[in-house]
Design a protein around this motif. Structure first.
Motif, PDB file in Angstrom:
ATOM      1  N   ALA A  79       0.834  -1.205   0.000  1.00 45.45           N
ATOM      2  CA  ALA A  79       0.000   0.000   0.000  1.00 45.45           C
ATOM      3  C   ALA A  79       0.874   1.263   0.000  1.00 45.45           C
ATOM      4  O   ALA A  79       0.575   2.229  -0.707  1.00 45.45           O
ATOM      5  CB  ALA A  79      -0.934  -0.003   1.211  1.00 45.45           C
ATOM      6  N   ALA A  80       1.942   1.233   0.767  1.00 43.72           N
ATOM      7  CA  ALA A  80       2.825   2.397   0.853  1.00 43.72           C
ATOM      8  C   ALA A  80       3.528   2.688  -0.470  1.00 43.72           C
ATOM      9  O   ALA A  80       3.793   3.847  -0.791  1.00 43.72           O
ATOM     10  CB  ALA A  80       3.854   2.187   1.962  1.00 43.72           C
ATOM     11  N   HIS A  81       3.807   1.670  -1.244  1.00 45.49           N
ATOM     12  CA  HIS A  81       4.514   1.842  -2.514  1.00 45.49           C
ATOM     13  C   HIS A  81       3.572   1.946  -3.715  1.00 45.49           C
ATOM     14  O   HIS A  81       4.039   2.135  -4.842  1.00 45.49           O
ATOM     15  CB  HIS A  81       5.468   0.665  -2.742  1.00 45.49           C
ATOM     16  CG  HIS A  81       6.656   0.672  -1.838  1.00 45.49           C
ATOM     17  ND1 HIS A  81       7.785   1.405  -2.091  1.00 45.49           N
ATOM     18  CD2 HIS A  81       6.884   0.034  -0.660  1.00 45.49           C
ATOM     19  CE1 HIS A  81       8.663   1.227  -1.118  1.00 45.49           C
ATOM     20  NE2 HIS A  81       8.137   0.394  -0.239  1.00 45.49           N
ATOM     21  N   SER A  82       2.273   1.834  -3.501  1.00 43.22           N
ATOM     22  CA  SER A  82       1.327   1.732  -4.621  1.00 43.22           C
ATOM     23  C   SER A  82       1.260   2.975  -5.494  1.00 43.22           C
ATOM     24  O   SER A  82       0.888   2.886  -6.663  1.00 43.22           O
ATOM     25  CB  SER A  82      -0.063   1.371  -4.118  1.00 43.22           C
ATOM     26  OG  SER A  82      -0.572   2.389  -3.295  1.00 43.22           O
ATOM     27  N   ASP A  83       1.624   4.133  -4.964  1.00 41.34           N
ATOM     28  CA  ASP A  83       1.592   5.347  -5.786  1.00 41.34           C
ATOM     29  C   ASP A  83       2.955   5.648  -6.406  1.00 41.34           C
ATOM     30  O   ASP A  83       3.160   6.704  -6.991  1.00 41.34           O
ATOM     31  CB  ASP A  83       1.073   6.550  -4.992  1.00 41.34           C
ATOM     32  CG  ASP A  83       1.972   6.929  -3.827  1.00 41.34           C
ATOM     33  OD1 ASP A  83       2.988   6.247  -3.574  1.00 41.34           O
ATOM     34  OD2 ASP A  83       1.656   7.921  -3.140  1.00 41.34           O
ATOM     35  N   GLY A  84       3.891   4.719  -6.252  1.00 42.93           N
ATOM     36  CA  GLY A  84       5.211   4.890  -6.852  1.00 42.93           C
ATOM     37  C   GLY A  84       6.191   5.641  -5.976  1.00 42.93           C
ATOM     38  O   GLY A  84       7.353   5.812  -6.351  1.00 42.93           O
ATOM     39  N   ARG A  85       5.760   6.082  -4.833  1.00 40.28           N
ATOM     40  CA  ARG A  85       6.638   6.805  -3.896  1.00 40.28           C
ATOM     41  C   ARG A  85       6.468   6.229  -2.499  1.00 40.28           C
ATOM     42  O   ARG A  85       5.382   5.790  -2.135  1.00 40.28           O
ATOM     43  CB  ARG A  85       6.280   8.293  -3.883  1.00 40.28           C
ATOM     44  CG  ARG A  85       6.525   8.990  -5.208  1.00 40.28           C
ATOM     45  CD  ARG A  85       6.095  10.451  -5.170  1.00 40.28           C
ATOM     46  NE  ARG A  85       4.669  10.635  -4.904  1.00 40.28           N
ATOM     47  CZ  ARG A  85       3.719  10.642  -5.840  1.00 40.28           C
ATOM     48  NH1 ARG A  85       4.031  10.442  -7.090  1.00 40.28           N
ATOM     49  NH2 ARG A  85       2.464  10.828  -5.522  1.00 40.28           N
ATOM     50  N   TYR A  86       7.540   6.261  -1.730  1.00 36.30           N
ATOM     51  CA  TYR A  86       7.509   5.783  -0.351  1.00 36.30           C
ATOM     52  C   TYR A  86       7.960   6.935   0.527  1.00 36.30           C
ATOM     53  O   TYR A  86       9.143   7.194   0.687  1.00 36.30           O
ATOM     54  CB  TYR A  86       8.418   4.568  -0.197  1.00 36.30           C
ATOM     55  CG  TYR A  86       8.333   3.858   1.141  1.00 36.30           C
ATOM     56  CD1 TYR A  86       7.114   3.484   1.682  1.00 36.30           C
ATOM     57  CD2 TYR A  86       9.479   3.533   1.850  1.00 36.30           C
ATOM     58  CE1 TYR A  86       7.031   2.817   2.892  1.00 36.30           C
ATOM     59  CE2 TYR A  86       9.410   2.858   3.073  1.00 36.30           C
ATOM     60  CZ  TYR A  86       8.193   2.506   3.577  1.00 36.30           C
ATOM     61  OH  TYR A  86       8.112   1.839   4.779  1.00 36.30           O
ATOM     62  N   HIS A  87       6.983   7.670   1.040  1.00 35.48           N
ATOM     63  CA  HIS A  87       7.254   8.869   1.825  1.00 35.48           C
ATOM     64  C   HIS A  87       7.667   8.523   3.257  1.00 35.48           C
ATOM     65  O   HIS A  87       7.337   7.458   3.774  1.00 35.48           O
ATOM     66  CB  HIS A  87       5.998   9.755   1.881  1.00 35.48           C
ATOM     67  CG  HIS A  87       5.546  10.223   0.541  1.00 35.48           C
ATOM     68  ND1 HIS A  87       6.141  11.264  -0.131  1.00 35.48           N
ATOM     69  CD2 HIS A  87       4.546   9.779  -0.262  1.00 35.48           C
ATOM     70  CE1 HIS A  87       5.535  11.446  -1.282  1.00 35.48           C
ATOM     71  NE2 HIS A  87       4.560  10.559  -1.399  1.00 35.48           N
ATOM     72  N   VAL A  88       8.346   9.444   3.879  1.00 35.85           N
ATOM     73  CA  VAL A  88       8.765   9.276   5.271  1.00 35.85           C
ATOM     74  C   VAL A  88       7.548   9.079   6.168  1.00 35.85           C
ATOM     75  O   VAL A  88       7.574   8.243   7.078  1.00 35.85           O
ATOM     76  CB  VAL A  88       9.599  10.502   5.738  1.00 35.85           C
ATOM     77  CG1 VAL A  88       9.888  10.428   7.226  1.00 35.85           C
ATOM     78  CG2 VAL A  88      10.885  10.602   4.950  1.00 35.85           C
ATOM     79  N   THR A  89       6.473   9.813   5.894  1.00 37.46           N
ATOM     80  CA  THR A  89       5.269   9.667   6.718  1.00 37.46           C
ATOM     81  C   THR A  89       4.676   8.264   6.571  1.00 37.46           C
ATOM     82  O   THR A  89       4.178   7.706   7.545  1.00 37.46           O
ATOM     83  CB  THR A  89       4.197  10.713   6.361  1.00 37.46           C
ATOM     84  OG1 THR A  89       3.944  10.657   4.954  1.00 37.46           O
ATOM     85  CG2 THR A  89       4.634  12.100   6.737  1.00 37.46           C
TER      86      THR A  89
END
Length: 155
Positions: free
Chosen positions: A35-45
């Motif tokens: 879920a965290a990587h599903s938008d192509g970015r893995y943010h600190v939050t």
């Protein structure tokens, strides 16, 4: 057989990382990471949220959570589908625990304040894989959105 058990009990070696965590912990973490990587970015939050969710679900200390995330990331990247993770969760979690996982997925998705079509599709897919009804999946989403609204309003 008895001697084998005694050797295991008397062993001074710490358990390997893969033995330290249960399959359900790895599976849960893998879905949260997906879920965290599903938008192509893995943010600190998102990373912080994954750690917080795992700490709350499994009562693990921060160093163990970091190891679990690393191990789960390896499993996730080497897997061909999400079904294998959902199957483990379905075998070991109650409906309430699966709903908590789904709420965590929605929290991660909304961590950056937006919902894109890939995140939405993934959430629906994961709800189905976790054998949650459409109504239950939407209820999790609405609960997370309502919590976000209350937090923004300062309640």
């Amino acid at each position: 057989m008895v001697s084998k058990i005694l050797r295991l009990l008397q062993s001074e070696r710490p358990p390997s990382t893969s033995q330290r965590f249960t399959r359900v912990q790895v599976a849960t973490c893998a879905l949260l990471l997906e879920a965290a990587h599903s938008d192509g970015r893995y943010h600190v939050t998102e990373a912080r949220l994954v750690h917080d969710l795992l700490a709350g679900m499994f009562s693990l200390p921060p160093d163990a959570i970091a190891e679990l995330v690393d191990l789960s990331r390896d499993h996730q990247q080497n897997s061909t589908d999400l079904f294998q993770f959902a199957r483990v969760i379905n075998a070991h979690f109650s409906v309430e625990e699966k709903l908590a996982v789904m709420e965590g997925i929605w929290r991660i998705i909304y961590a950056d304040g937006t919902l894109d079509k890939f995140e939405d599709a993934l959430a629906r897919q994961l709800a189905t894989l976790l054998r949650l009804s459409h109504r239950e999946g939407i209820a999790c989403k609405m609960k997370v959105l309502e919590e976000g609204r209350k937090a923004e309003a300062g309640d």
